[in-house]
Write a protein that holds these residues in place. Structure first.
Motif, PDB file in Angstrom:
ATOM      1  N   GLY A  29       0.816  -1.243  -0.041  1.00  0.00           N
ATOM      2  CA  GLY A  29      -0.091   0.057  -0.099  1.00  0.00           C
ATOM      3  C   GLY A  29       0.794   1.169   0.140  1.00  0.00           C
ATOM      4  O   GLY A  29       1.939   1.032   0.375  1.00  0.00           O
ATOM      5  N   ALA A  30       0.459   2.456  -0.343  1.00  0.00           N
ATOM      6  CA  ALA A  30       1.036   3.875  -0.276  1.00  0.00           C
ATOM      7  C   ALA A  30       0.229   4.636   0.150  1.00  0.00           C
ATOM      8  O   ALA A  30      -1.126   4.594  -0.153  1.00  0.00           O
ATOM      9  CB  ALA A  30       1.439   3.896  -1.898  1.00  0.00           C
ATOM     10  N   ALA A  82       0.628   4.686  -7.716  1.00  0.00           N
ATOM     11  CA  ALA A  82      -0.438   3.935  -8.054  1.00  0.00           C
ATOM     12  C   ALA A  82      -0.560   3.957  -9.561  1.00  0.00           C
ATOM     13  O   ALA A  82      -1.235   2.933 -10.242  1.00  0.00           O
ATOM     14  CB  ALA A  82      -1.632   4.492  -7.489  1.00  0.00           C
ATOM     15  N   LEU A  83      -0.377   5.059 -10.349  1.00  0.00           N
ATOM     16  CA  LEU A  83      -0.438   5.070 -11.764  1.00  0.00           C
ATOM     17  C   LEU A  83       0.435   4.204 -12.375  1.00  0.00           C
ATOM     18  O   LEU A  83       0.174   3.683 -13.650  1.00  0.00           O
ATOM     19  CB  LEU A  83      -0.330   6.476 -12.136  1.00  0.00           C
ATOM     20  N   VAL A  98      -1.716  -2.226  -3.943  1.00  0.00           N
ATOM     21  CA  VAL A  98      -3.004  -2.877  -3.912  1.00  0.00           C
ATOM     22  C   VAL A  98      -4.116  -1.688  -3.569  1.00  0.00           C
ATOM     23  O   VAL A  98      -5.337  -1.800  -3.666  1.00  0.00           O
ATOM     24  CB  VAL A  98      -3.086  -3.787  -2.653  1.00  0.00           C
ATOM     25  N   ALA A  99      -3.619  -0.419  -3.119  1.00  0.00           N
ATOM     26  CA  ALA A  99      -4.680   0.508  -2.633  1.00  0.00           C
ATOM     27  C   ALA A  99      -3.765   1.635  -2.295  1.00  0.00           C
ATOM     28  O   ALA A  99      -2.440   1.540  -1.958  1.00  0.00           O
ATOM     29  CB  ALA A  99      -5.529   0.373  -1.575  1.00  0.00           C
ATOM     30  N   TYR A 131      -7.778  -4.771   2.008  1.00  0.00           N
ATOM     31  CA  TYR A 131      -6.774  -4.975   1.092  1.00  0.00           C
ATOM     32  C   TYR A 131      -5.623  -5.791   1.466  1.00  0.00           C
ATOM     33  O   TYR A 131      -4.329  -6.049   0.770  1.00  0.00           O
ATOM     34  CB  TYR A 131      -6.180  -3.624   0.326  1.00  0.00           C
ATOM     35  N   ARG A 132      -5.577  -6.318   2.742  1.00  0.00           N
ATOM     36  CA  ARG A 132      -4.549  -6.851   3.338  1.00  0.00           C
ATOM     37  C   ARG A 132      -4.139  -8.161   2.562  1.00  0.00           C
ATOM     38  O   ARG A 132      -3.065  -8.481   2.100  1.00  0.00           O
ATOM     39  CB  ARG A 132      -4.811  -7.250   4.667  1.00  0.00           C
TER      40      ARG A 132
END
Length: 391
Positions: free
Chosen positions: A179-180, A194-195, A202-203, A385-386
Motif C-alpha cells: 500500500g502507499a 499507483a499510476l 494494492v490501494a 486490501y491486506r
C-alpha cells in the motif's frame, strides 16, 4: 556477472559538537528585522514569537536528546538510482493476520519526521488499543533532497521519478505488493506509484489531491468544483508566494535560508502555523521541541535548497501526466485544518474513490498533529486490501 543487490545499511545520525556550536553562535548573532507594531502573523512570521523560539533554540533546546529519540526508529540507508536514500523500516509487531507493507511519503517542509509518531501505532496496534490484525510493515523514506537522503547533484527529481525509486525500494525490501499513502508532495508521489505500478500497489491513501489542474470544458465542472477552483485561486493569491518562489527561483531563497538558522525557522514555522489545525496558536499543534526538531534536521542536513528545488521539477511535469486518473482503489482523508479540501466530485474525476472521510481534527501535518486519528484512518482504509498484498 549477476547483478549485486543494493546494500541495506543501518543508519544512525550523529551530530558533531562543532556543528551545534556553530548553530548556537549563528542564532545568538541573528540580525533581527523591524516589524510594525501589532503586526503579529499578518505579514508573515511573527518576529516576536520567532525571537522567543530562537532564544530557546540557542540556549534551551536539547538536540542530542531529540536525535537519540529519533534513533529509536529502525533507520537505514540504501543506494538507488545513484543516490543514497535514508528510510525507516519498521516491521509489524505480533500480528494476528496478514501484514500489509505500507510506504509513507512526506512532503515539504519536513522529512521522515512527519511520521515519527505514527510508526509505532501502525506496526504495533495491539499495544495502542487497536486490533493487532491491523499491523503494517512500515517504510518511511526521506525524499531525495530532504532529510538524510542525498541531495541530487544534477537536476532535481520530480514526483514521478521519486515514485519509481520507491517502487524499487519496496522491491529491494522484499515487498512485491504494498500500500502507499502520503500528504502534500507525498500525495503526488503516492499517486504516481499507483499510476505507474498498479500491479504492485494494492490501494492508495491520500490526504489531498493537490492543486487542481483541468484542461477540459469548464461547463463540465459541477458548481462545487467551480467554487473550489475559486477558493484555491484565492488561497494562492494570499498564501502561495512561497510556492511561486520554490517553482521559479528556489536558489535565491536558498542562499539566505542555508546561511541563517533564524531565517530558516521563519520560512518553516510560518507554514507549520498556517497549515496545521491550531486556530492560530502554533503550540496547540506542536511543542517548541517538536518544531525545532523538524527545523534542525533541515539545518544540519543543509537540505532547504534541495527540498525547494523539487517544486521546480514538479512544475515541469507534463499536463497529460497530471490529468491521468488513478484506477487503483483510492481513499482520501480530508482533515479539517488542511489547506485545500476538494469536493468529492473532483476526487472521483481523478481517482477511483472507495472511501472518503473528513476527520474533525488535524491539518496538513495530521500524522504528527493527530497520530492516533491518522493511524485509525489508515487502518480502516487498508483493512480490505491486506490479503491482496499477501495472497
Amino acid at each position: 556477472m549477476p547483478d549485486v543487490p543494493p546494500r541495506l545499511e543501518p543508519f544512525t545520525a550523529r551530530t558533531e559538537p562543532a556543528a551545534l556550536d556553530d548553530l548556537r553562535a549563528r542564532l545568538r548573532a541573528t540580525r533581527w528585522p523591524d516589524a510594525p507594531e501589532e503586526a503579529g502573523w499578518s505579514l508573515g512570521t511573527d518576529v516576536t514569537y520567532l525571537r522567543e523560539l530562537v532564544a530557546y533554540w540557542a540556549d534551551g533546546f536539547d538536540w542530542p536528546a531529540q536525535e537519540a529519540a529519533l534513533a529509536q526508529l529502525p533507520r537505514f540507508r540504501v543506494r538507488l538510482g545513484g543516490l543514497g536514500i535514508h528510510y525507516v523500516h519498521a516491521r509489524a509487531v505480533a500480528p494476528t493476520g496478514p501484514v500489509l507493507p505500507l510506504v509513507l511519503t512526506h512532503g515539504w517542509p519536513d522529512s521522515f519526521w512527519r511520521y515519527s509518531k505514527v510508526v509505532p501505532l501502525l506496526t504495533d496496534p495491539g499495544a495502542h488499543g487497536a486490533d493487532p490484525a491491523d499491523a503494517f510493515d512500515v517504510v518511511v523514506p526521506d525524499v531525495p533532497g530532504y532529510g538524510y537522503s542525498d541531495r541530487p547533484a544534477g537536476p532535481p527529481l520530480d514526483s514521478v521519478a521519486v515514485a519509481g525509486l520507491w517502487a524499487e525500494l519496496m522491491g529491494v525490501l522484499g515487498y512485491p505488493r504494498f500500500g502507499a499513502a502520503g500528504g502534500d508532495i507525498g500525495s503526488h508521489v503516492s499517486r504516481y506509484l499507483a499510476l505507474d505500478h498498479p500491479d504492485r500497489v494494492v490501494a492508495v491513501h491520500r490526504m489531498d489531491a493537490g492543486l487542481p489542474v483541468f484542461t477540459g470544458d469548464p461547463a463540465d465542472l459541477t458548481p462545487e468544483e467551480l467554487a473550489w477552483f475559486d477558493d484555491v485561486a484565492a488561497w494562492g493569491a494570499s498564501e502561495g508566494a512561497y510556492g511561486a518562489m520554490h517553482r521559479t527561483k528556489p536558489q535565491t531563497a536558498a542562499v539566505g535560508l542555508t546561511d541563517s538558522p533564524a531565517g530558516l525557522a521563519a520560512w518553516i514555522v510560518e507554514k507549520l502555523r498556517a497549515w496545521s489545525d491550531c486556530d492560530g496558536d502554533l503550540e496547540r499543534s506542536f511543542t517548541k521541541d517538536e518544531i525545532l526538531t523538524n527545523v534542525t534536521i533541515s539545518w544540519l542536513t543543509g537540505t532547504i535548497g534541495s527540498s525547494m528545488r523539487m517544486y521546480h521539477a514538479n512544475a515541469a511535469i507534463p499536463p497529460h501526466q497530471l490529468a491521468r486518473r488513478v484506477e487503483v482503489p483510492s481513499g482520501f482523508s480530508l482533515f479539517r485544518g488542511d489547506v485545500v479540501r476538494p469536493p468529492r466530485a473532483w476526487l472521483e474525476r481523478s481517482a477511483n474513490v472507495v472511501r472518503l472521510t473528513e476527520p474533525a481534527r488535524g491539518g496538513h501535518f495530521a500524522p504528527f498533529e493527530e497520530p492516533e486519528l491518522y493511524a485509525e484512518e489508515l487502518r480502516a482504509f487498508f483493512r480490505p486490501y491486506r490479503t491482496a498484498a499477501t495472497g
